[in-house]
Design an enzyme around this catalytic site. Structure first.
Site, short mmCIF file in Angstrom:
data_model
loop_
_atom_site.label_atom_id
_atom_site.label_comp_id
_atom_site.label_asym_id
_atom_site.label_seq_id
_atom_site.Cartn_x
_atom_site.Cartn_y
_atom_site.Cartn_z
N LYS A 1 -6.64 -4.87 -3.12
CA LYS A 1 -7.25 -5.54 -1.97
C LYS A 1 -8.28 -4.63 -1.31
CE LYS A 1 -3.43 -4.35 1.21
NZ LYS A 1 -4.16 -3.61 2.22
N GLN B 1 8.33 -13.51 21.27
CA GLN B 1 8.02 -14.92 21.54
C GLN B 1 8.66 -15.86 20.50
OE1 GLN B 1 3.90 -15.67 23.09
NE2 GLN B 1 3.53 -13.65 22.20
N ASP C 1 0.79 -1.24 0.00
CA ASP C 1 0.00 0.00 0.00
C ASP C 1 0.82 1.29 0.00
OD1 ASP C 1 -1.90 -1.94 0.24
OD2 ASP C 1 -2.75 -1.25 2.13
N THR D 1 0.51 0.80 6.66
CA THR D 1 1.21 1.21 7.86
C THR D 1 1.61 -0.05 8.64
OG1 THR D 1 -0.84 1.40 9.16
CG2 THR D 1 -0.06 3.38 8.06
N CYS E 1 -1.93 -2.49 7.80
CA CYS E 1 -1.91 -3.41 6.66
C CYS E 1 -0.68 -4.31 6.63
CB CYS E 1 -2.08 -2.63 5.36
SG CYS E 1 -3.74 -1.93 5.23
N1 TIU Z 1 -2.59 0.36 4.30
C1 TIU Z 1 -3.05 0.65 5.52
O1 TIU Z 1 -2.39 0.48 6.51
N2 TIU Z 1 -4.32 1.19 5.56
C2 TIU Z 1 -4.76 2.01 6.55
O2 TIU Z 1 -5.89 2.44 6.55
N3 TIU Z 1 -3.86 2.32 7.51
C3 TIU Z 1 -4.00 3.22 8.51
O3 TIU Z 1 -3.09 3.27 9.35
N4 TIU Z 1 -5.04 4.02 8.54
#
Ligand code: TIU
Length: 230
Positions: free
Chosen positions: A132, A205, A28, A161, A165
């Protein structure tokens, strides 16, 4: 590479990279998340926190391509008619909703400028792009089939992030039997503490979800061996 595997420094233990069975997956790295005026910024986030990951991704991507490895890109987004957008997801996020018009077109809608991958990391011909509708890259996509068809058993994971994701995709991959190496400096979050904890959750872990390493170590491991014998 001359050996079957290369050892990459990682937490909680060295990652034994089998390059021929590994794919680099960039999660992403889209304009909506990384550029001013996108979805992330509209939610009140500081996109500069994400933009730190661009240069390391660029270097890793170039090295991975040079070495001839499989590269996969993902994009989070929805059909223009939003028929694949669960009402529960649509309802969340505050004032700015998926499908609303923003400065880069309709937010997180396929075909809109904001949905594109940033120019610095644009896919090249032959690199699968997974569209996706969810946070995980396996949910409601053909990623599993693509990986099976290419004989992939290991994923080197980057993107944004970290705690959303990237983490969701790594957890999905782990349950499907993939070994995941998450590249710390190639991931980022709008919340630095979530980035740190998101990485720790993966390696804790004994590597409950996978491994965490650094791009420089992956790049060193995949560079063609240059021996003194010319
Ligand atoms: N790709 C991804 O992480 N989508 C999000 O919406 N992330 C946020 O942190 N908002």
């Amino acid at each position: 590479m001359s050996s079957d595997y290369a050892s990459v420094a990682a937490e909680p233990s060295p990652f034994l990279l089998q390059f021929g069975q590994a794919a680099l997956i960039l999660i992403d790295m889209q304009r909506d998340f990384l550029e001013p005026g996108g979805f992330g910024a509209a939610l009140g986030n500081d996109v500069s926190l994400l933009r730190r990951a661009i240069a390391p991704n660029k270097a890793l991507l170039a090295a991975w391509r040079r070495a001839g490895g499989l590269v996969i890109h993902t994009r989070e987004g929805h059909r223009p008619d939003l028929a694949d957008l669960p009402p529960a997801k649509h309802a969340r996020g505050g004032d700015v909703r998926i499908g609303d018009m923003g400065p880069m077109g309709r937010i997180l809608v396929r075909g809109e400028p904001g949905h594109d991958i940033i120019a610095d990391l644009a896919p090249v011909a032959g690199e699968p792009v997974i569209d996706k509708p969810g946070k995980g890259a396996f949910h409601a996509t053909d990623l599993a089939a693509i990986l099976a068809n290419r004989g992939i058993a290991q994923l080197v994971v980057t993107g944004v992030t970290t705690e959303v994701c990237v983490n969701t995709t790594v957890r999905e991959a782990n349950d499907r039997g993939f070994d995941c190496l998450v590249v710390a400096d190639c991931c980022a979050s709008y919340f630095p503490e979530f980035h740190e904890q998101g990485l720790r959750m993966i390696a804790a872990q004994g590597g409950i979800f996978g491994w965490v390493g650094q791009s420089a170590d992956v790049i060193a491991a995949i560079q063609p061996q240059t021996s003194g014998a010319a």
